[in-house]
Design a protein around this motif. Structure first.
Motif, PDB file in Angstrom:
ATOM      1  N   TYR A   1       0.838  -1.196   0.000  1.00 34.39           N
ATOM      2  CA  TYR A   1       0.000   0.000   0.000  1.00 34.39           C
ATOM      3  C   TYR A   1       0.878   1.253   0.000  1.00 34.39           C
ATOM      4  CZ  TYR A   1      -4.339  -2.534   0.900  1.00 34.39           C
ATOM      5  OH  TYR A   1      -5.444  -3.351   0.789  1.00 34.39           O
ATOM      6  N   SER A   2       0.289   2.334  -0.481  1.00 37.91           N
ATOM      7  CA  SER A   2       0.988   3.617  -0.440  1.00 37.91           C
ATOM      8  C   SER A   2       1.260   4.008   1.004  1.00 37.91           C
ATOM      9  CB  SER A   2       0.143   4.699  -1.125  1.00 37.91           C
ATOM     10  OG  SER A   2       0.687   5.982  -0.889  1.00 37.91           O
ATOM     11  N   LYS A   3       2.435   4.551   1.217  1.00 38.50           N
ATOM     12  CA  LYS A   3       2.830   4.976   2.560  1.00 38.50           C
ATOM     13  C   LYS A   3       2.318   6.378   2.876  1.00 38.50           C
ATOM     14  CE  LYS A   3       7.082   5.799   5.236  1.00 38.50           C
ATOM     15  NZ  LYS A   3       8.561   5.863   5.169  1.00 38.50           N
ATOM     16  N   ILE A   4       1.757   7.068   1.888  1.00 36.68           N
ATOM     17  CA  ILE A   4       1.365   8.468   2.038  1.00 36.68           C
ATOM     18  C   ILE A   4      -0.088   8.553   2.501  1.00 36.68           C
ATOM     19  CG2 ILE A   4       1.286  10.709   0.911  1.00 36.68           C
ATOM     20  CD1 ILE A   4       4.072   9.386   1.124  1.00 36.68           C
ATOM     21  N   CYS A   5      -0.295   9.194   3.623  1.00 31.31           N
ATOM     22  CA  CYS A   5      -1.642   9.341   4.185  1.00 31.31           C
ATOM     23  C   CYS A   5      -2.512  10.160   3.240  1.00 31.31           C
ATOM     24  CB  CYS A   5      -1.571  10.005   5.556  1.00 31.31           C
ATOM     25  SG  CYS A   5      -3.184  10.248   6.330  1.00 31.31           S
ATOM     26  N   THR A   6      -3.761   9.763   3.127  1.00 32.34           N
ATOM     27  CA  THR A   6      -4.681  10.457   2.226  1.00 32.34           C
ATOM     28  C   THR A   6      -5.298  11.693   2.857  1.00 32.34           C
ATOM     29  OG1 THR A   6      -6.466   8.985   2.956  1.00 32.34           O
ATOM     30  CG2 THR A   6      -5.238   8.345   0.982  1.00 32.34           C
ATOM     31  N   HIS A   7      -4.839  12.070   4.048  1.00 29.51           N
ATOM     32  CA  HIS A   7      -5.355  13.296   4.677  1.00 29.51           C
ATOM     33  C   HIS A   7      -4.578  14.504   4.187  1.00 29.51           C
ATOM     34  CE1 HIS A   7      -5.703  15.958   8.486  1.00 29.51           C
ATOM     35  NE2 HIS A   7      -6.658  16.259   7.628  1.00 29.51           N
ATOM     36  N   VAL A   8      -3.324  14.661   4.661  1.00 29.14           N
ATOM     37  CA  VAL A   8      -2.497  15.781   4.203  1.00 29.14           C
ATOM     38  C   VAL A   8      -1.137  15.319   3.699  1.00 29.14           C
ATOM     39  CG1 VAL A   8      -3.608  17.547   5.610  1.00 29.14           C
ATOM     40  CG2 VAL A   8      -1.716  16.214   6.577  1.00 29.14           C
TER      41      VAL A   8
ATOM     42  N   GLU B   1      -5.366   4.447  -8.157  1.00 25.60           N
ATOM     43  CA  GLU B   1      -5.950   5.688  -7.649  1.00 25.60           C
ATOM     44  C   GLU B   1      -4.837   6.690  -7.346  1.00 25.60           C
ATOM     45  OE1 GLU B   1      -8.081   4.579  -4.202  1.00 25.60           O
ATOM     46  OE2 GLU B   1      -9.610   3.414  -5.273  1.00 25.60           O
ATOM     47  N   PRO B   2      -5.159   7.977  -7.328  1.00 22.28           N
ATOM     48  CA  PRO B   2      -4.146   8.980  -6.986  1.00 22.28           C
ATOM     49  C   PRO B   2      -3.614   8.771  -5.569  1.00 22.28           C
ATOM     50  CG  PRO B   2      -6.077  10.025  -7.956  1.00 22.28           C
ATOM     51  CD  PRO B   2      -6.443   8.599  -7.695  1.00 22.28           C
ATOM     52  N   VAL B   3      -2.338   9.020  -5.406  1.00 21.45           N
ATOM     53  CA  VAL B   3      -1.685   8.849  -4.122  1.00 21.45           C
ATOM     54  C   VAL B   3      -1.809  10.132  -3.305  1.00 21.45           C
ATOM     55  CG1 VAL B   3       0.546   8.451  -2.994  1.00 21.45           C
ATOM     56  CG2 VAL B   3      -0.077   7.150  -5.019  1.00 21.45           C
ATOM     57  N   GLY B   4      -1.983   9.973  -2.004  1.00 26.84           N
ATOM     58  CA  GLY B   4      -1.957  11.127  -1.108  1.00 26.84           C
ATOM     59  C   GLY B   4      -3.303  11.754  -0.851  1.00 26.84           C
ATOM     60  N   PRO B   5      -3.318  13.063  -0.523  1.00 31.53           N
ATOM     61  CA  PRO B   5      -4.559  13.742  -0.153  1.00 31.53           C
ATOM     62  C   PRO B   5      -5.643  13.645  -1.219  1.00 31.53           C
ATOM     63  CG  PRO B   5      -2.670  15.108   0.385  1.00 31.53           C
ATOM     64  CD  PRO B   5      -2.140  13.935  -0.373  1.00 31.53           C
ATOM     65  N   ALA B   6      -6.885  13.700  -0.757  1.00 31.54           N
ATOM     66  CA  ALA B   6      -8.014  13.476  -1.642  1.00 31.54           C
ATOM     67  C   ALA B   6      -8.134  14.541  -2.715  1.00 31.54           C
ATOM     68  CB  ALA B   6      -9.313  13.409  -0.808  1.00 31.54           C
ATOM     69  N   PHE B   7      -7.628  15.764  -2.458  1.00 36.65           N
ATOM     70  CA  PHE B   7      -7.807  16.830  -3.451  1.00 36.65           C
ATOM     71  C   PHE B   7      -7.051  16.521  -4.735  1.00 36.65           C
ATOM     72  CE2 PHE B   7      -4.019  18.243  -1.139  1.00 36.65           C
ATOM     73  CZ  PHE B   7      -3.170  18.607  -2.152  1.00 36.65           C
ATOM     74  N   TRP B   8      -6.099  15.612  -4.718  1.00 38.05           N
ATOM     75  CA  TRP B   8      -5.384  15.261  -5.933  1.00 38.05           C
ATOM     76  C   TRP B   8      -6.305  14.614  -6.959  1.00 38.05           C
ATOM     77  CZ3 TRP B   8       0.218  13.182  -4.757  1.00 38.05           C
ATOM     78  CH2 TRP B   8       0.937  14.216  -4.168  1.00 38.05           C
TER      79      TRP B   8
ATOM     80  N   HIS C   1      -3.788  -5.389  12.360  1.00 34.04           N
ATOM     81  CA  HIS C   1      -3.430  -5.042  10.985  1.00 34.04           C
ATOM     82  C   HIS C   1      -3.817  -3.594  10.662  1.00 34.04           C
ATOM     83  CE1 HIS C   1      -2.609  -9.262  10.614  1.00 34.04           C
ATOM     84  NE2 HIS C   1      -3.889  -9.594  10.740  1.00 34.04           N
ATOM     85  N   HIS C   2      -3.768  -2.753  11.666  1.00 36.76           N
ATOM     86  CA  HIS C   2      -4.075  -1.336  11.480  1.00 36.76           C
ATOM     87  C   HIS C   2      -2.774  -0.556  11.356  1.00 36.76           C
ATOM     88  CE1 HIS C   2      -8.182  -1.842  13.745  1.00 36.76           C
ATOM     89  NE2 HIS C   2      -8.137  -2.468  12.567  1.00 36.76           N
ATOM     90  N   VAL C   3      -2.764   0.430  10.469  1.00 36.59           N
ATOM     91  CA  VAL C   3      -1.638   1.368  10.384  1.00 36.59           C
ATOM     92  C   VAL C   3      -2.155   2.746  10.795  1.00 36.59           C
ATOM     93  CG1 VAL C   3      -0.246   0.146   8.678  1.00 36.59           C
ATOM     94  CG2 VAL C   3      -2.069   1.656   7.914  1.00 36.59           C
ATOM     95  N   LEU C   4      -1.277   3.502  11.439  1.00 36.43           N
ATOM     96  CA  LEU C   4      -1.676   4.784  12.022  1.00 36.43           C
ATOM     97  C   LEU C   4      -0.779   5.901  11.492  1.00 36.43           C
ATOM     98  CD1 LEU C   4      -3.438   6.241  14.253  1.00 36.43           C
ATOM     99  CD2 LEU C   4      -1.506   5.839  15.789  1.00 36.43           C
ATOM    100  N   CYS C   5      -1.379   6.989  11.074  1.00 37.22           N
ATOM    101  CA  CYS C   5      -0.607   8.168  10.674  1.00 37.22           C
ATOM    102  C   CYS C   5      -0.283   8.974  11.922  1.00 37.22           C
ATOM    103  CB  CYS C   5      -1.417   9.012   9.684  1.00 37.22           C
ATOM    104  SG  CYS C   5      -0.599  10.551   9.230  1.00 37.22           S
ATOM    105  N   PRO C   6       0.990   9.268  12.188  1.00 38.38           N
ATOM    106  CA  PRO C   6       1.350   9.970  13.429  1.00 38.38           C
ATOM    107  C   PRO C   6       0.953  11.448  13.447  1.00 38.38           C
ATOM    108  CG  PRO C   6       3.276   9.705  12.031  1.00 38.38           C
ATOM    109  CD  PRO C   6       2.158   8.960  11.356  1.00 38.38           C
ATOM    110  N   CYS C   7       0.575  12.009  12.314  1.00 34.94           N
ATOM    111  CA  CYS C   7       0.270  13.447  12.283  1.00 34.94           C
ATOM    112  C   CYS C   7      -1.099  13.754  12.882  1.00 34.94           C
ATOM    113  CB  CYS C   7       0.340  13.969  10.840  1.00 34.94           C
ATOM    114  SG  CYS C   7       1.992  13.932  10.126  1.00 34.94           S
ATOM    115  N   HIS C   8      -2.142  13.083  12.388  1.00 30.64           N
ATOM    116  CA  HIS C   8      -3.509  13.391  12.837  1.00 30.64           C
ATOM    117  C   HIS C   8      -4.285  12.125  13.182  1.00 30.64           C
ATOM    118  CE1 HIS C   8      -2.186  16.740  10.208  1.00 30.64           C
ATOM    119  NE2 HIS C   8      -2.668  17.461  11.181  1.00 30.64           N
TER     120      HIS C   8
END
Length: 352
Positions: A274-281, A342-349, A293-300
């Motif tokens: 899976y992409s390592k880039i969070c889809t939030h920011v 699908e586009p990687v990263g934040p949803a606005f992409w 089997h959960h992964v957590l983004c440390p930012c938010h």
């Protein structure tokens, strides 16, 4: 004292005046209006061939302005930013900057020079004196101004000389394009760059820590492995831009624990990528809970379930992490079977 030492008296009129000579004469208007000088016709006024030569000169200047504007746009499009040339006596300069400055300068200068030559040789040069009026002009004055404008347009010969009129309109129409083209420098056009990464079919998956290709046995159950595509080096000038889209994390899950059918089909022996880039920011995900089997983004604190299509189960992330379809090549190394769907990263992409 001799008579030579005595200053000679000047004969000045008396204050009361002299009966024989009378009082000193004073002009009624010491600043009399000298009037306009006699108008001298120009060669163009009396020789139509000379007028035609001036007309062609003006048209040539306007045409040269148009060509310079086209050259400005062509230079902007074709000359690389990094190209350096030697120009005597300036020295080494940017080829793009020099070309843009020269072409735009020629375009503007030719319009000005053409207008000046037109006014000095072909427009009426008869001087007209007029009295000053109050700022708020009455209706008859406004009508006179409009008539004067019409007369001026007629005297300029713009209606009688279509060659000048057409080339002037062409030059004035093209010059603003220079400014429009410069708007291109407001930023890099995204095109579809945000939708594509370096992952392609057959690209080896490289362990980001050891910089070696990964085999299935290198990914253990419960471990989190960070990877990147083959050929990407840290010393490359665009490394950060590329890794920000292509960063990958691999986790090995028992096939019977994978809930999403597509995830299971795109995995290899339970290894999911899976992409390592969070889809939030766009923060890098780095925390993994092997029991859930959960992964957590440390930012938010956005949390994704890697056993169920990496869907969002907590936090502000907008959608699931994109999955990379993987397989094994003939040499036993893990490889990508294409790019992210699908586009990687934040949803606005997704709107890019």
């Amino acid at each position: 004292m001799s008579s030579q030492d005595i200053p000679e008296e000047k004969h000045l009129p008396s204050e009361q005046g002299d009966a024989h000579h009378g009082a000193v004469a004073v002009a009624d208007d010491p600043f009399a209006d000298p009037g306009l000088p006699v108008h001298k016709p120009r060669i163009q006024d009396i020789d139509e061939r000379a007028a035609k030569r001036s007309e062609r000169t003006v048209a040539m200047l306007f045409t040269l302005s148009m060509l310079a504007t086209v050259g400005f746009i062509a230079s902007y499009v074709s000359i690389p930013v990094e190209k350096i040339v030697y120009i005597f006596p300036i020295g080494k300069v940017s080829a793009l900057n020099f070309a843009l400055g020269m072409t735009l300068g020629v375009a503007l200068f030719c319009i000005g020079a053409g207008a000046v030559h037109w006014a000095r040789t072909l427009m009426s040069d008869v001087e007209v004196a007029d009295d000053r009026h109050e700022i708020a002009a009455p209706a008859d004055v406004k009508a006179k101004v409009m008539q004067d404008f019409a007369d001026g347009a007629n005297e300029s010969g713009i209606a009688r000389r279509p060659l000048i009129r057409n080339t002037l309109l062409g030059a004035l129409a093209l010059v603003p394009l220079s400014g429009v083209v410069l708007l291109r420098d407001l930023g890099t056009l995204p095109e579809d760059k945000l939708r594509k990464t370096l992952w392609t079919k057959g690209k080896l998956i490289i362990n980001q820590n050891t910089m070696e290709p990964l085999r299935p046995e290198d990914v253990l159950v419960g471990s989190l492995t960070f990877a990147m595509p083959e050929g990407l080096e840290e010393d490359q000038h665009d490394f950060q831009n590329q890794i920000a889209k292509a960063a990958l994390m691999l986790v090995r899950i028992k096939p019977e624990d994978i809930k999403d059918k597509q995830e299971l089909e795109w995995s290899h022996e339970g290894i999911v990528a899976y992409s390592k880039i969070c889809t939030h920011v766009g923060c890098p995900i780095s925390l993994y809970e092997q029991q859930t089997h959960h992964v957590l983004c440390p930012c938010h604190q956005s949390t994704f379930d890697l056993s169920d299509g990496a869907r969002v189960i907590f936090g502000p992330a907008g959608h699931a992490l994109p999955q990379l379809r993987i397989g094994v090549n003939d040499e036993g190394f893990l490889e990508a079977l294409g790019d992210f769907e699908e586009p990687v990263g934040p949803a606005f992409w997704e709107r890019g």
